[in-house]
Design an enzyme around this catalytic site. Structure first.
Site, mmCIF file in Angstrom:
data_model
loop_
_atom_site.group_PDB
_atom_site.id
_atom_site.type_symbol
_atom_site.label_atom_id
_atom_site.label_comp_id
_atom_site.label_asym_id
_atom_site.label_seq_id
_atom_site.Cartn_x
_atom_site.Cartn_y
_atom_site.Cartn_z
ATOM 1 N N GLY A 13 -3.264 68.231 -11.057
ATOM 2 C CA GLY A 13 -2.715 66.893 -11.256
ATOM 3 C C GLY A 13 -1.352 66.854 -11.912
ATOM 4 O O GLY A 13 -0.995 65.848 -12.538
ATOM 5 N N HIS A 110 3.991 68.151 0.322
ATOM 6 C CA HIS A 110 3.533 69.443 0.851
ATOM 7 C C HIS A 110 4.539 70.524 0.456
ATOM 8 O O HIS A 110 5.755 70.324 0.581
ATOM 9 C CB HIS A 110 3.416 69.342 2.382
ATOM 10 C CG HIS A 110 2.882 70.588 2.996
ATOM 11 N ND1 HIS A 110 1.550 70.932 2.937
ATOM 12 C CD2 HIS A 110 3.508 71.610 3.639
ATOM 13 C CE1 HIS A 110 1.368 72.096 3.541
ATOM 14 N NE2 HIS A 110 2.543 72.535 3.977
HETATM 15 C C1 GAR Z 1 1.137 70.660 -5.030
HETATM 16 O O1 GAR Z 1 1.996 71.764 -5.166
HETATM 17 C C2 GAR Z 1 1.155 70.138 -3.620
HETATM 18 O O2 GAR Z 1 2.375 70.357 -2.973
HETATM 19 C C3 GAR Z 1 0.047 70.916 -2.981
HETATM 20 O O3 GAR Z 1 -0.932 70.997 -3.956
HETATM 21 C C4 GAR Z 1 -0.312 71.088 -5.233
HETATM 22 C C5 GAR Z 1 -1.050 70.201 -6.218
HETATM 23 O O4 GAR Z 1 -0.562 70.412 -7.510
HETATM 24 N N1 GAR Z 1 -0.419 70.268 -1.791
HETATM 25 C C6 GAR Z 1 -0.776 70.899 -0.681
HETATM 26 O O5 GAR Z 1 -0.786 72.110 -0.583
HETATM 27 C C7 GAR Z 1 -1.190 69.989 0.467
HETATM 28 N N2 GAR Z 1 -1.351 70.723 1.668
HETATM 29 P P1 GAR Z 1 -0.871 69.388 -8.683
HETATM 30 O O6 GAR Z 1 -2.387 69.139 -8.671
HETATM 31 O O7 GAR Z 1 -0.450 70.112 -9.938
HETATM 32 O O8 GAR Z 1 -0.095 68.121 -8.441
#
Ligand code: GAR
Length: 187
Positions: A13, A110
């Site tokens: 998050g 992404h």
């Molecule tokens: C982020 O880096 C986002 O780009 C990725 O998940 C992470 C979540 O981080 N999303 C994907 O890979 C979608 N295909 P967070 O929970 O620290 O925001």
């Protein structure tokens, strides 16, 4: 009136936190009306509580199918009068129930320069490929995985083989780019 956001997340998050902080300190003229999470126990839930953001946390396993839990999500979003849905590490493909109700109002971040490296292991796949220019994309969500029209992208150079390092560099960019992009969309 302030625009009302829903942020969907499955894990840490950090993007949720960047958006919630920007709303709290006035950098974004918006309010996070609800944080939706499909992983009971995910760290993002505590972050939402600290920001005083309402949550809808569900376990997909306790529903018969995706349409059933998405119908619940749609009720929550409708009830909260959400203007824009921001997927922020929501590691689940959006189905037709949610798309039918909110298509055109759902964006995703992404960790690659789309259309390269779609899917759940974008950074690892790009490192394995020997990529030298990495990046972050924000796009509209449609029925194609990571396939909707691109709204914003930011690139960075990296010539190494450590996915964790790419994630670290990329996440700093994500936090800024997501807030800037939401600000433009809700103007
Ligand atoms: C982020 O880096 C986002 O780009 C990725 O998940 C992470 C979540 O981080 N999303 C994907 O890979 C979608 N295909 P967070 O929970 O620290 O925001």
């Amino acid at each position: 009136m302030k625009k009302r956001l829903a942020v969907f997340a499955s894990g840490t998050g950090s993007n949720f936190e960047a958006i919630a902080r920007a709303c709290a300190d006035g950098a974004l003229d918006a309010e996070v009306a609800v944080m939706v999470c499909d992983k009971p126990g995910a760290a993002v839930i505590g972050k939402a509580e600290r920001f005083g953001v309402d949550t809808f946390v569900f376990s997909p396993k306790s529903y018969a199918c995706k349409a059933d839990f998405e119908a619940e999500i749609v009720k929550v979003l409708d009830g909260k009068k959400v203007d824009l849905v921001c997927l922020a590490g929501y590691m689940r493909i959006v189905g037709e129930t949610l798309l039918n109700a909110y298509e055109g109002k759902i964006i995703n971040i992404h960790p690659s320069l789309l259309p390269a490296f779609k899917g759940a292991h974008a950074v690892e796949d790009a490192v394995a490929y020997g990529v030298k220019v990495y990046g972050i994309s924000i796009h509209w969500v449609n029925a194609d995985l990571d396939g909707g029209k691109i709204i914003a992208q930011r690139a960075f150079d990296y010539d190494g083989d450590d996915p964790a390092e790419v994630h670290r560099i990329g996440q700093k960019i994500e936090h800024q780019l997501y807030v800037e992009t939401i600000a433009k969309l809700i103007k």
